[in-house]
Enzyme design. Structure first.
Site, PDB file in Angstrom:
ATOM      1  N   SER A   1      -1.100 142.522  63.403  1.00  0.00           N
ATOM      2  CA  SER A   1      -2.118 142.600  64.376  1.00  0.00           C
ATOM      3  C   SER A   1      -3.191 143.396  63.555  1.00  0.00           C
ATOM      4  O   SER A   1      -3.011 143.632  62.423  1.00  0.00           O
ATOM      5  CB  SER A   1      -1.761 143.539  65.742  1.00  0.00           C
ATOM      6  OG  SER A   1      -2.832 143.526  66.775  1.00  0.00           O
ATOM      7  N   ASN A   2      -4.374 143.891  64.347  1.00  0.00           N
ATOM      8  CA  ASN A   2      -5.211 144.760  63.800  1.00  0.00           C
ATOM      9  C   ASN A   2      -5.752 145.872  64.626  1.00  0.00           C
ATOM     10  O   ASN A   2      -5.381 145.957  65.846  1.00  0.00           O
ATOM     11  CB  ASN A   2      -6.626 144.032  63.227  1.00  0.00           C
ATOM     12  CG  ASN A   2      -6.994 143.323  64.363  1.00  0.00           C
ATOM     13  OD1 ASN A   2      -7.475 143.918  65.194  1.00  0.00           O
ATOM     14  ND2 ASN A   2      -6.817 141.898  64.553  1.00  0.00           N
ATOM     15  N   HIS A   3      -6.506 146.681  64.162  1.00  0.00           N
ATOM     16  CA  HIS A   3      -7.038 147.865  64.800  1.00  0.00           C
ATOM     17  C   HIS A   3      -8.271 148.005  65.611  1.00  0.00           C
ATOM     18  O   HIS A   3      -8.570 148.954  66.372  1.00  0.00           O
ATOM     19  CB  HIS A   3      -7.193 149.334  63.762  1.00  0.00           C
ATOM     20  CG  HIS A   3      -6.279 149.666  63.194  1.00  0.00           C
ATOM     21  ND1 HIS A   3      -5.174 150.398  63.640  1.00  0.00           N
ATOM     22  CD2 HIS A   3      -5.727 149.590  61.774  1.00  0.00           C
ATOM     23  CE1 HIS A   3      -4.246 151.040  62.664  1.00  0.00           C
ATOM     24  NE2 HIS A   3      -4.628 150.151  61.632  1.00  0.00           N
TER      25      HIS A   3
END
Ligand code: C5P
Length: 224
Positions: free
Chosen positions: A29-31
């Site tokens: 995933s990412n932030h």
């Protein structure tokens, strides 16, 4: 009159990150916080629109009155977007979609292999949600984002054409004081008019105020 700007119109917004499963307990995933997309949802409601908000896993509360669909993966976000495309007048893609996902999702939790220092994960490209929407037969007015670290406007202008968008919101993610996880953002909105590139750069502001300005500008162009 901001309250009547999008009365009778439906705005669909994607927001937040996507999660791409590796096995039953792990993901890529990412932030992305989802804050910009959720602020655009609130601003669209304020402008009188019906709002579909299609969000990946985020910590922010959905504005009261939106039609929220919670998803995990890019494929689920695409399916949810296409399921409302017929009723959508304006589509805004604010999600930070994972570009790739693991090609195979393990059925069971993957085990650490003693003596194996390296592990190779095979990835495949995810569908491009906003580009798919923008090429659909029931194409809504389509707006994308371009998060760039250099030559921000040039890359954004290229993406505007390549993804067949009506407008693109460009922001410089190399700056740590704004963007991604911040409450503030500074962006430039770009679009083509009579085959020349036009732009609008609101002052750096809280995402809520910026969203109001962006919806005003998007609605104006949509009604032209
Ligand atoms: O190509 P890039 O990821 O920089 O493009 C960003 C824009 O495209 C954003 O509007 C984002 O929501 C959208 N996007 C998408 N589906 C993808 C990748 C990006 O809708 N798979």
């Amino acid at each position: 009159d901001f309250r009547g700007l999008l009365a009778g119109k439906t705005v669909t917004i994607t927001a937040g990150p996507t999660r791409e499963a590796v096995d039953p307990v792990r993901y890529i995933s990412n932030h992305s916080s989802g804050k910009m997309g959720f602020a655009l949802a609130q601003a669209s409601l304020n402008a009188g629109a019906k709002v579909n908000l299609i969000a990946g896993p985020v910590q922010v509360m959905a504005p009261e009155g939106v039609n929220l669909t919670s998803v995990q993966s890019a494929q689920q976000m695409l399916d949810a977007s296409l399921s409302v495309i017929g009723e959508t007048d304006i589509f805004i893609a604010a999600a930070a979609v994972a570009d790739y996902r693991p090609s195979d999702v393990a059925d069971q939790k993957m085990k650490k292999q003693p003596g194996q220092d390296n592990l190779v994960l095979h990835l495949v490209q995810n569908p491009d949600i906003v580009a798919t929407v923008a090429r659909h037969v029931q194409r809504p007015f389509t707006v994308g984002f371009a998060a760039e670290t250099q030559d921000v406007e040039a890359y954004a202008a290229d993406k505007l054409v390549r993804k067949n968008l009506d407008m693109i919101i460009a922001n410089d993610v190399s700056r740590t004081d704004i963007g991604f996880n911040s409450d503030q953002n500074a962006v430039t909105l770009l679009w083509q008019e009579k085959s020349t590139l036009q732009s609008h750069s609101p002052e750096q502001a809280a995402k809520q105020d910026l969203a109001q300005d962006l919806i005003l500008c998007i609605a104006h162009r949509f009604h032209q």
